[in-house]
Scaffold this motif. Structure first.
Motif, PDB file in Angstrom:
ATOM      1  N   ASP A   3      -5.400  -4.975  20.423  1.00 30.24           N
ATOM      2  CA  ASP A   3      -5.431  -5.103  18.967  1.00 30.24           C
ATOM      3  C   ASP A   3      -4.165  -4.494  18.366  1.00 30.24           C
ATOM      4  N   THR A   4      -3.506  -5.222  17.468  1.00 35.73           N
ATOM      5  CA  THR A   4      -2.352  -4.682  16.758  1.00 35.73           C
ATOM      6  C   THR A   4      -2.843  -3.736  15.666  1.00 35.73           C
ATOM      7  N   ILE A   5      -2.474  -2.475  15.760  1.00 33.16           N
ATOM      8  CA  ILE A   5      -2.960  -1.446  14.846  1.00 33.16           C
ATOM      9  C   ILE A   5      -2.205  -1.522  13.528  1.00 33.16           C
ATOM     10  N   VAL A   6      -2.962  -1.454  12.421  1.00 36.58           N
ATOM     11  CA  VAL A   6      -2.393  -1.579  11.087  1.00 36.58           C
ATOM     12  C   VAL A   6      -2.856  -0.407  10.228  1.00 36.58           C
ATOM     13  N   VAL A   7      -1.931   0.176   9.469  1.00 32.99           N
ATOM     14  CA  VAL A   7      -2.262   1.141   8.421  1.00 32.99           C
ATOM     15  C   VAL A   7      -1.902   0.507   7.089  1.00 32.99           C
ATOM     16  N   ALA A   8      -2.827   0.529   6.147  1.00 31.94           N
ATOM     17  CA  ALA A   8      -2.582  -0.015   4.818  1.00 31.94           C
ATOM     18  C   ALA A   8      -2.099   1.109   3.907  1.00 31.94           C
ATOM     19  N   VAL A   9      -0.910   0.961   3.379  1.00 27.55           N
ATOM     20  CA  VAL A   9      -0.358   1.929   2.427  1.00 27.55           C
ATOM     21  C   VAL A   9      -0.537   1.355   1.024  1.00 27.55           C
ATOM     22  N   VAL A  10      -1.335   2.035   0.218  1.00 27.70           N
ATOM     23  CA  VAL A  10      -1.556   1.635  -1.167  1.00 27.70           C
ATOM     24  C   VAL A  10      -0.594   2.446  -2.019  1.00 27.70           C
ATOM     25  N   ASP A  11       0.315   1.764  -2.712  1.00 24.76           N
ATOM     26  CA  ASP A  11       1.368   2.486  -3.421  1.00 24.76           C
ATOM     27  C   ASP A  11       1.932   1.602  -4.529  1.00 24.76           C
ATOM     28  N   ASP A  12       3.000   2.100  -5.176  1.00 24.85           N
ATOM     29  CA  ASP A  12       3.569   1.299  -6.261  1.00 24.85           C
ATOM     30  C   ASP A  12       4.421   0.153  -5.736  1.00 24.85           C
ATOM     31  N   GLY A  13       5.269   0.408  -4.752  1.00 19.19           N
ATOM     32  CA  GLY A  13       6.119  -0.635  -4.227  1.00 19.19           C
ATOM     33  C   GLY A  13       6.791  -0.223  -2.936  1.00 19.19           C
ATOM     34  N   PHE A  14       7.557  -1.147  -2.358  1.00 17.59           N
ATOM     35  CA  PHE A  14       8.151  -0.959  -1.042  1.00 17.59           C
ATOM     36  C   PHE A  14       9.471  -1.720  -0.973  1.00 17.59           C
ATOM     37  N   PHE A  15      10.318  -1.340  -0.027  1.00 15.79           N
ATOM     38  CA  PHE A  15      11.498  -2.129   0.316  1.00 15.79           C
ATOM     39  C   PHE A  15      11.188  -2.841   1.620  1.00 15.79           C
ATOM     40  N   LEU A  16      10.838  -4.116   1.531  1.00 19.53           N
ATOM     41  CA  LEU A  16      10.370  -4.858   2.703  1.00 19.53           C
ATOM     42  C   LEU A  16      11.482  -5.207   3.674  1.00 19.53           C
ATOM     43  N   GLY A  17      12.741  -5.084   3.254  1.00 20.24           N
ATOM     44  CA  GLY A  17      13.840  -5.489   4.115  1.00 20.24           C
ATOM     45  C   GLY A  17      14.443  -4.383   4.945  1.00 20.24           C
TER      46      GLY A  17
END
Length: 539
Positions: free
Chosen positions: A138-152
């Motif tokens: 299983d690929t482990i995922v953590v969900a970060v709930v926040d205002d924004g992100f730099f996806l690049g």
């Protein structure tokens, strides 16, 4: 006992010589000085452990002749055992990321002005696992709930929904969300993730790529972070509830389809909140944590960046009454609480968060301070623990995600390093130690190696999962059997006898047993273990 054998020189005949260190155990009654007489090539002898007659031998021998010396020692009449004194290494792993030396929160040797070992012991944890997948893949995922992100960012790995075709205006994967390819923005109901350094920094702590000759190392080198934006501002509670709803949907889909759909989200991180807020005024927000927890998700919240007792003054979300929420305050490199709230009833543990180094926008890195950056260490720890979990634990996690999530929480609590500054003002009185948490999980896995049942007798235990009691049988009439119930750390919870005067079954009350996973052992009248079984207690 080991030493570094690095010196070298030339013998009288011009051959290269090398220092060698050996250990011997002598037969009782023999003096070590005799070896100096019989082996002129020995330079010195020192004590290792006198009661066991063990000695350390030092010699400088011609290259290639150490084996001959060892063989001669093994044949000597005074010697019981002779061996090379092998060099040992600490079980630790340091990545090659060029800025790792700035990450005192992961490895603090005191060289940056802090207290040695005021960290979360990542170099030891990485010797067990560097994260990414469970034993079942299983690929482990953590969900970060926040205002924004730099996806690049080149040093980060964000979750992509490959079952969704981006930008086509359709819900391709039928999860109820249109075009959720890059994550979800609960403020805009789209996957348009705003740009912000805050979420980017948190993502780096949890899951920056490690050992890749670039930037820093995250706690997990190969896992994925699901970016969930609640908007840049103003941010309302409804945005938060919707964000958690998206996460709940993704994990429930994963559970319901045995991994064919959705995301294997194991933890959430919330580095935001409302100061001086009482949980009774936020019933919908607080309720989300139990709902997420029942799907197997541990939720982590950063408490207020002010020196208040939240047990009295209140805080959201870190006073929500959910066992699936871990509330975290902030420590500096000296293990001092750093401008953050406390509360012996609501703040569970501390983690490093003062002047920590992580990823920033535009492929840069920076220092930041606050509870916002302490909390992600705990979310990252949950993910890393699951990457090292044995198949037995993962099986239990699938069977009862909520109960297994509570076990992870217990492992984290049991394994903290005591910190004087947190004593009597937090639930655990300590700082997160990822390595010790992983060892605690290993101990649990060792207990799971005990198979259910025994070939000598068959006993049924039901119901399982149980709530108020379990029934055990069949048992011979008028025979006394013994039972014990221990938690996953091996600590006895309840024990007693099962006497069967006429009926073939017995009952054990679980009224005083907290929810969790336990090991039941049943012994016959002569004390022989005849049955073992893992019991899930639900309350």
């Amino acid at each position: 006992m080991a030493c570094l054998l690095i010196a070298s020189g030339m013998s009288a005949r011009g051959q290269e010589s090398t220092p060698v260190q050996l250990m011997v155990q002598l037969h009782p009654g023999h003096a070590p000085e005799r070896l100096l007489q019989d082996f002129p090539e020995l330079d010195s002898i020192s004590t290792v452990f006198t009661p066991f007659h063990i000695w350390r031998l030092h010699s400088t021998v011609v290259e290639g002749s150490a084996e001959m010396l060892l063989s001669q020692l093994q044949q000597h009449p005074a010697v019981a055992i002779a061996q090379i004194d092998h060099e040992v290494q600490l079980r630790e792993f340091f990545p090659d990321d060029p800025f790792f030396n700035l990450q005192w929160n992961f490895y603090n040797d005191g060289s940056t002005g802090g207290v040695e070992d005021a960290d979360v012991d990542m170099e030891l944890a990485w010797d067990i696992s560097t994260g990414g997948w469970t034993v079942d893949g299983d690929t482990i995922v953590v969900a970060v709930v926040d205002d924004g992100f730099f996806l690049g960012h080149n040093d980060l790995r964000y979750r992509k929904n490959w079952d969704e075709i981006p930008g086509n205006g359709l819900d391709d994967d039928n999860n109820g969300y249109i075009d959720d390819y890059d994550g979800w923005n609960s403020d805009e109901d789209s996957d348009n993730i705003p740009l912000s350094p805050h979420g980017t920094f948190i993502t780096g702590i949890i899951g920056a790529k490690g050992d890749n000759f670039l930037g820093i190392a995250g706690m997990n080198w190969y896992m994925e972070v699901l970016p969930v934006s609640i908007g840049i501002g103003p941010i309302f509670e409804s945005n938060v509830v919707e964000a958690y709803g998206y996460i709940w949907t993704e994990r429930k889909l994963y559970n319901d389809t045995d991994g064919a759909e959705g995301s294997f989200i194991v933890a959430t991180n919330a580095s935001f909140g409302v100061d001086f807020a009482m949980p009774d005024d936020f019933p919908l927000w607080c309720a989300m944590y139990d709902s997420l927890g029942q799907q197997g998700i541990i939720n982590v919240g950063a408490t207020a960046n002010t020196n208040i007792n939240v047990d009295v003054a209140g805080d959201m979300p870190t006073t929500c009454p959910s066992d699936f929420l871990i509330a975290v305050n902030n420590l500096n490199k000296n293990d001092n609480k750093s401008n953050s709230a406390y509360g012996i009833e609501n703040i569970d543990m501390g983690a490093p968060g003062a002047l920590v180094y992580s990823t920033d926008i535009d492929n840069t890195y920076s220092y930041k301070s606050g509870t916002s950056f302490a909390a992600p260490h705990v979310a990252g720890a949950v993910a890393l623990m699951l990457s090292s979990a044995c198949e037995g634990f993962i099986d239990d996690y699938r069977e009862d995600p909520g109960a297994a999530a509570l076990l992870l929480r217990e492992f984290l609590f049991e394994s903290v390093d005591p910190v004087e500054d947190l004593d009597t003002i937090t639930v655990t009185g300590g700082r997160l130690n990822v390595y010790q948490a992983m060892l605690t999980l290993e101990n649990y896995c060792s207990a799971l190696d005990i198979p259910d049942g025994n070939a000598t007798e068959f006993i049924a235990v039901y119901p399982n999962p149980a709530t108020t009691h379990i029934t055990i049988g069949p048992l011979p009439a008028q025979t006394k059997y013994f039972y014990s119930l221990a938690d996953v750390l091996g600590r006895p919870v309840i024990s007693g006898t099962l006497t069967q005067p006429t009926q073939s079954t017995g009952s054990i009350s679980l009224e005083t047993v907290p929810a969790g996973l336990y090991l039941l052992q049943i012994s016959n009248p002569v004390g022989q273990l005849v049955w073992t079984e893992k019991i899930i207690v639900e309350q």
